[in-house]
Design an enzyme around this catalytic site. Structure first.
Site, PDB file in Angstrom:
ATOM      1  N   GLY A  88       0.816  -1.215   0.000  1.00 46.89           N
ATOM      2  CA  GLY A  88       0.000   0.000   0.000  1.00 46.89           C
ATOM      3  C   GLY A  88       0.845   1.258   0.000  1.00 46.89           C
ATOM      4  O   GLY A  88       2.068   1.235   0.149  1.00 46.89           O
ATOM      5  N   LYS A 111       3.708  12.589  -2.932  1.00 50.00           N
ATOM      6  CA  LYS A 111       4.668  11.609  -2.423  1.00 50.00           C
ATOM      7  C   LYS A 111       5.524  12.265  -1.351  1.00 50.00           C
ATOM      8  O   LYS A 111       6.090  13.332  -1.570  1.00 50.00           O
ATOM      9  CB  LYS A 111       5.578  11.099  -3.546  1.00 50.00           C
ATOM     10  CG  LYS A 111       4.906  10.156  -4.518  1.00 50.00           C
ATOM     11  CD  LYS A 111       5.921   9.530  -5.465  1.00 50.00           C
ATOM     12  CE  LYS A 111       6.850   8.569  -4.755  1.00 50.00           C
ATOM     13  NZ  LYS A 111       7.781   7.890  -5.703  1.00 50.00           N
ATOM     14  N   ASP A 123       8.212   6.719   8.293  1.00 48.20           N
ATOM     15  CA  ASP A 123       7.765   8.074   8.639  1.00 48.20           C
ATOM     16  C   ASP A 123       6.870   8.692   7.568  1.00 48.20           C
ATOM     17  O   ASP A 123       6.312   9.768   7.772  1.00 48.20           O
ATOM     18  CB  ASP A 123       8.967   8.982   8.927  1.00 48.20           C
ATOM     19  CG  ASP A 123       9.900   9.165   7.735  1.00 48.20           C
ATOM     20  OD1 ASP A 123       9.550   8.727   6.619  1.00 48.20           O
ATOM     21  OD2 ASP A 123      10.985   9.751   7.918  1.00 48.20           O
ATOM     22  N   ARG A 181      -1.882  -0.929  -9.920  1.00 50.81           N
ATOM     23  CA  ARG A 181      -0.715  -1.753 -10.210  1.00 50.81           C
ATOM     24  C   ARG A 181      -1.103  -3.221 -10.298  1.00 50.81           C
ATOM     25  O   ARG A 181      -2.203  -3.605  -9.875  1.00 50.81           O
ATOM     26  CB  ARG A 181       0.315  -1.577  -9.084  1.00 50.81           C
ATOM     27  CG  ARG A 181       0.608  -0.105  -8.753  1.00 50.81           C
ATOM     28  CD  ARG A 181       0.898   0.065  -7.253  1.00 50.81           C
ATOM     29  NE  ARG A 181       1.009   1.482  -6.879  1.00 50.81           N
ATOM     30  CZ  ARG A 181       2.143   2.166  -6.905  1.00 50.81           C
ATOM     31  NH1 ARG A 181       3.264   1.569  -7.259  1.00 50.81           N
ATOM     32  NH2 ARG A 181       2.166   3.438  -6.564  1.00 50.81           N
ATOM     33  N   ASP A 250       4.391  -4.450  -7.491  1.00 48.79           N
ATOM     34  CA  ASP A 250       3.727  -3.238  -7.002  1.00 48.79           C
ATOM     35  C   ASP A 250       4.252  -1.993  -7.705  1.00 48.79           C
ATOM     36  O   ASP A 250       3.720  -0.895  -7.490  1.00 48.79           O
ATOM     37  CB  ASP A 250       3.884  -3.099  -5.484  1.00 48.79           C
ATOM     38  CG  ASP A 250       5.336  -3.140  -5.037  1.00 48.79           C
ATOM     39  OD1 ASP A 250       5.952  -4.208  -5.174  1.00 48.79           O
ATOM     40  OD2 ASP A 250       5.858  -2.118  -4.558  1.00 48.79           O
TER      41      ASP A 250
END
Length: 490
Positions: A88, A111, A123, A181, A250
């Site tokens: 994920g 992102k 993080d 994906r 992925d």
């Protein structure tokens, strides 16, 4: 004025099992360092407003624009051949979708925008270096004509992220025709959720392959269409010397776009076994392995779709195998057609494939620069082959091949000028060479100097033009400039 995003969200309307709803984590002091103004206009966004403080706050995830429906997408994946049932978006959040000026639905994703339920103790942030690398390489791929995600903006956050050391934090705004994906299908297949696989397949058909809606067997047709796009995409990678670096399932896009620019790189000297990624210790994703891995990934997709093919397992497998069987020829046809263009052949004759392979073998033995050999070969379509000879450690090795090449092109009606123009249209002068990318990253990270980044992006936007004032950007690295390893952005 308020920055307006004309969101029309469809993925977030799917069942809750497809994603987690999560907002970006606000950052301390966002500062815009690069906006892709032409792309903003194509997306129906106002670039002047995006360059304001309000725009920077949105592009950093500090402010969520109206109409957004922020989600982190769920997916699984094979990573270096090992299956992980839940991955994920661990550091990316999809703000929403817009319809661009061409009528294409595009994702707008941040992102490095903070942790999500899929972060696995990470993080959720991104360092400046990987953000700049993805901006540079994805936009270079676009200029080269290769299907790819795009970069809308790069923003520094005013915060540091801790990797091996403290590094400036940044957020990339990534644009994709979608972020679905192979691993998205695997997420539901491993849970034996056939209804979710069907919903996802229907969504993909409607979004990416609408011509298949009325197909007699739409799911079979879907697999065939994805196979064809992947075969074409990977051929295009090889034709420009691109190495993705981490072709996990992925990181394999259903839309046929190049996605996830982590430890990616372009070859300098031609070497079919070339690997740059620091985490690819066994060479699984080496340059010449990419077609094989692409087929392997597509086979994993086919396994997910079997329940939609037939209730009879044996019948479903046979049908999937037949579809997958087209990959080899589709890749080979696209790759060989591209190679013929690269060496200036307008027609197909027996012996062409062997002729071109002999050139590649000679390049490998002589450590010839991949990009410049083909570019200078275009110049040699006239009379002067000195520059292309200079790419070879033993120029005489090229001389023998050159004689056969000139005999072959003499069989065609096109003249030197037409041939050179055609070759220059497919053989770039400029690629994002690793040492150049690293240099601009270091200037930005160490000195907060983005002038080298801006100049490199400007040069790479016109890869097929000579640009004499920037000729040095075409040069291969000196021995002490060679980049031996590239690193994942996490």
């Amino acid at each position: 004025m308020t920055v307006h995003f004309p969101f029309q969200n469809s993925y977030s309307a799917l069942p809750d099992s497809f994603f987690a709803r999560v907002a970006p984590t606000p950052v301390a002091a966002p500062r815009l360092i690069k906006l892709n103004r032409p792309l903003a206009i194509q997306l129906g966004l106002d670039p002047d407003l995006l360059e304001t403080a309000e725009g920077a706050a949105i592009l950093a995830g500090k402010t969520v624009p109206s109409g957004a429906d922020p989600i982190a997408m769920a997916y699984a994946g094979h990573q270096f051949g090992h299956f992980v049932p839940q991955l994920g978006d661990g550091r990316a959040i999809l703000l929403g979708e817009v319809i661009d000026s061409d009528g294409v639905r595009r994702d707008i994703q941040l992102k490095g925008s903070g942790p999500t339920p899929f972060s696995r103790r990470g993080d959720g942030r991104a360092a400046l270096g990987p953000v700049l690398r993805e901006y540079i390489v994805s936009e270079a791929m676009y200029a080269l004509g290769i299907p790819t995600t795009r970069s809308l903006a790069a923003v520094v956050t005013g915060e540091h992220v801790i990797r091996e050391t403290a590094l400036p934090g940044a957020v990339l705004t990534r644009i994709a025709s979608s972020h679905i994906r192979v691993g998205t299908f695997q997420f539901f297949a491993v849970r034996r959720d056939t209804e979710a696989i069907r919903r996802l397949a229907d969504h993909v058909i409607a979004r990416h392959y609408p011509e298949l809606v009325q197909a007699e067997r739409p799911y079979h047709a879907l697999l065939a269409a994805i196979v064809a796009r992947q075969a074409e995409l990977i051929a295009r990678w090889l034709l420009v010397g691109f190495i993705h670096g981490v072709m996990n399932t992925d990181n394999s896009s259903i839309s046929g776009e190049t996605i996830d620019y982590g430890p990616c790189a372009f070859m300098d000297a031609y070497n079919p076994a070339q690997v740059f990624s620091s985490i690819d210790e066994m060479g699984r994703y080496a340059y010449a392995n990419q077609p094989r891995i692409g087929f392997w990934n597509l086979t994993r997709l086919a396994e997910c779709l079997l329940p939609l093919f037939s209730d009879e397992q044996e019948k479903a497998v046979a049908e999937a195998q037949e579809i997958l069987g087209a990959f080899s020829d589709q890749f080979s046809d696209a790759y060989q057609a591209g190679l013929r263009k690269k060496v200036g052949l307008f027609t197909m004759r027996d012996g062409d494939e062997a002729l071109i392979q002999d050139l590649l073998d000679t390049m490998a033995k002589n450590h010839a620069d991949f990009t410049l050999t083909f570019r200078k070969l275009g110049e040699a379509a006239g009379d002067d082959a000195a520059d292309v000879r200079a790419q070879f450690m033993e120029p005489a090795a090229f001389d023998e091949w050159e004689g056969r090449w000139r005999a072959r092109i003499a069989l065609e009606s096109q003249g030197a000028v037409e041939r050179q123009a055609a070759m220059h249209a497919v053989n770039p002068m400029f690629i994002p060479r690793n040492h150049r990318v690293e240099a601009v990253i270091q200037a930005a990270v160490n000195d907060d100097n983005y002038a080298p980044f801006e100049e490199l992006v400007q040069v790479l936007a016109k890869p097929f033009e000579d640009q004499p004032e920037y000729a040095a950007y075409a040069d291969p690295p000196l021995p002490d400039q060679r980049v031996l390893q590239t690193f994942c952005g996490t």
